[in-house]
Design a protein around this motif. Structure first.
Motif, short mmCIF file in Angstrom:
data_model
loop_
_atom_site.label_atom_id
_atom_site.label_comp_id
_atom_site.label_asym_id
_atom_site.label_seq_id
_atom_site.Cartn_x
_atom_site.Cartn_y
_atom_site.Cartn_z
N ILE A 84 -44.51 9.43 -43.63
CA ILE A 84 -45.42 9.69 -42.51
C ILE A 84 -44.94 11.09 -41.86
O ILE A 84 -44.00 11.28 -41.47
CB ILE A 84 -45.31 8.68 -41.20
N ILE A 85 -46.08 12.04 -41.90
CA ILE A 85 -45.75 13.22 -41.54
C ILE A 85 -46.73 13.41 -40.37
O ILE A 85 -47.87 13.42 -40.43
CB ILE A 85 -46.10 14.43 -42.26
N ASN A 86 -46.18 13.34 -39.14
CA ASN A 86 -47.10 13.52 -37.90
C ASN A 86 -46.72 14.81 -37.14
O ASN A 86 -45.92 14.85 -36.48
CB ASN A 86 -46.52 12.33 -36.55
N LYS A 87 -47.19 15.90 -37.71
CA LYS A 87 -47.06 17.13 -37.06
C LYS A 87 -48.04 17.39 -35.97
O LYS A 87 -49.08 16.61 -35.89
CB LYS A 87 -47.47 18.11 -38.21
N ALA A 88 -47.53 18.01 -34.93
CA ALA A 88 -48.34 18.53 -33.95
C ALA A 88 -49.50 19.33 -34.29
O ALA A 88 -49.40 20.11 -35.28
CB ALA A 88 -47.64 19.23 -32.73
N SER A 89 -50.57 19.21 -33.60
CA SER A 89 -51.87 20.00 -33.97
C SER A 89 -52.41 20.60 -32.72
O SER A 89 -52.27 19.97 -31.54
CB SER A 89 -53.05 19.09 -34.78
N TYR A 90 -52.89 21.80 -32.60
CA TYR A 90 -53.40 22.49 -31.60
C TYR A 90 -54.62 23.02 -31.73
O TYR A 90 -55.10 23.50 -32.75
CB TYR A 90 -52.38 23.77 -31.22
N LYS A 91 -55.30 23.20 -30.33
CA LYS A 91 -56.52 23.64 -30.46
C LYS A 91 -56.52 24.56 -29.08
O LYS A 91 -56.35 24.42 -27.95
CB LYS A 91 -57.54 22.84 -30.18
N VAL A 92 -56.93 26.05 -29.10
CA VAL A 92 -57.16 26.74 -28.09
C VAL A 92 -58.62 26.60 -27.73
O VAL A 92 -59.82 26.46 -28.11
CB VAL A 92 -57.12 28.33 -28.54
N LEU A 93 -58.60 26.20 -26.17
CA LEU A 93 -59.92 25.60 -25.67
C LEU A 93 -60.94 26.62 -25.37
O LEU A 93 -61.96 26.63 -25.60
CB LEU A 93 -59.54 24.73 -24.33
N VAL A 94 -60.77 27.67 -24.56
CA VAL A 94 -61.66 28.85 -24.34
C VAL A 94 -60.82 30.23 -24.98
O VAL A 94 -59.79 30.43 -24.54
CB VAL A 94 -61.69 28.97 -22.80
N GLU A 106 -52.08 17.78 -29.68
CA GLU A 106 -51.90 16.69 -30.03
C GLU A 106 -50.56 16.40 -30.81
O GLU A 106 -50.59 17.09 -31.78
CB GLU A 106 -53.17 16.38 -31.26
N ASN A 107 -49.66 15.60 -30.18
CA ASN A 107 -48.38 15.67 -30.46
C ASN A 107 -48.11 14.14 -30.35
O ASN A 107 -47.37 13.76 -29.80
CB ASN A 107 -47.56 16.45 -29.45
N ALA A 108 -48.13 13.29 -31.52
CA ALA A 108 -48.22 11.95 -31.56
C ALA A 108 -46.80 11.51 -31.52
O ALA A 108 -46.42 10.31 -30.98
CB ALA A 108 -48.70 11.36 -32.74
N THR A 109 -45.86 12.43 -31.73
CA THR A 109 -44.28 12.02 -31.71
C THR A 109 -43.54 12.33 -30.74
O THR A 109 -42.40 12.20 -30.47
CB THR A 109 -43.44 12.27 -33.21
N GLY A 110 -44.13 13.24 -29.82
CA GLY A 110 -43.59 13.93 -28.63
C GLY A 110 -42.68 14.86 -29.07
O GLY A 110 -41.59 14.91 -28.13
N GLN A 111 -42.66 15.57 -30.07
CA GLN A 111 -41.76 16.64 -30.56
C GLN A 111 -41.70 17.75 -29.27
O GLN A 111 -42.85 17.71 -28.91
CB GLN A 111 -42.35 17.16 -31.78
N MET A 112 -40.52 18.46 -29.32
CA MET A 112 -40.55 19.39 -28.43
C MET A 112 -40.99 20.53 -29.03
O MET A 112 -41.08 20.85 -30.18
CB MET A 112 -38.98 19.72 -28.26
#
Length: 168
Positions: A84-94, A106-112
């Motif tokens: 399972i590879i749960n990498k964090a994903s990001y989105k710039v909102l504005v 979106e950081n399902a594993t709570g990685q730093m």
């Protein structure tokens, strides 16, 4: 693996004297924990069962079935490893932004996660370290920043994602 969960399925043909299945998971392939239970249907012919592990570990998960007979005897299935590879994903909102840059994480594993904003020459404007959010919006207040193009670098310990952002 599907949507950061693990969907397990197994087929059986003869369930004579079978009571139930215990679904087990392990991080190391040696010590297992029970994560679910399915009653045997005791039907004839080919039968299929499904179970969803909603909280698999990041990395390799080892799965097996503990099959329990009506008389109390039990045996184990073969072990199946699933990565399972749960990498964090990001989105710039504005983007472009005014005085506040917002990033959805979106950081399902709570990685730093660490974040760095630089100008186009690489000069660090702002840095935030140890962002350990599970799923949230991180804000960067930048009211005194000049209008122009900047880089936002997000690092989760394994990979770096870079976004070009524009200050109005």
């Amino acid at each position: 693996e599907k949507n950061k969960t693990t969907e397990l399925q197994w087929k059986v043909e003869a369930e004579d004297n079978l009571s139930h299945y215990i679904i087990q998971r392990s991080r190391d392939g040696a010590r297992y924990e029970d994560i679910g239970k399915e009653r045997a249907t005791a039907g004839a012919g080919m039968l299929q069962y499904y179970f969803t592990d909603k909280t698999p570990y990041n990395g390799i998960n080892y799965y097996r079935l503990s099959m329990h007979d009506l008389d109390g005897a039990k045996k184990f299935s073969s072990i199946v490893p699933i990565n399972i590879i749960n990498k964090a994903s990001y989105k710039v909102l504005v983007n472009p932004f005014s005085d506040m840059l917002q990033v959805s994480i979106e950081n399902a594993t709570g990685q730093m996660i660490s974040a760095t904003i630089t100008d186009m020459s690489g000069k660090v404007i702002m840095q935030k370290n140890n962002i350990a959010t599970v799923n949230s919006i991180v804000q960067f207040e930048l009211p005194g920043l000049s209008a122009g193009m900047y880089c936002l670098k997000l690092y989760d310990g394994e990979t770096v994602q870079v976004f070009k952002v524009m200050k109005k």
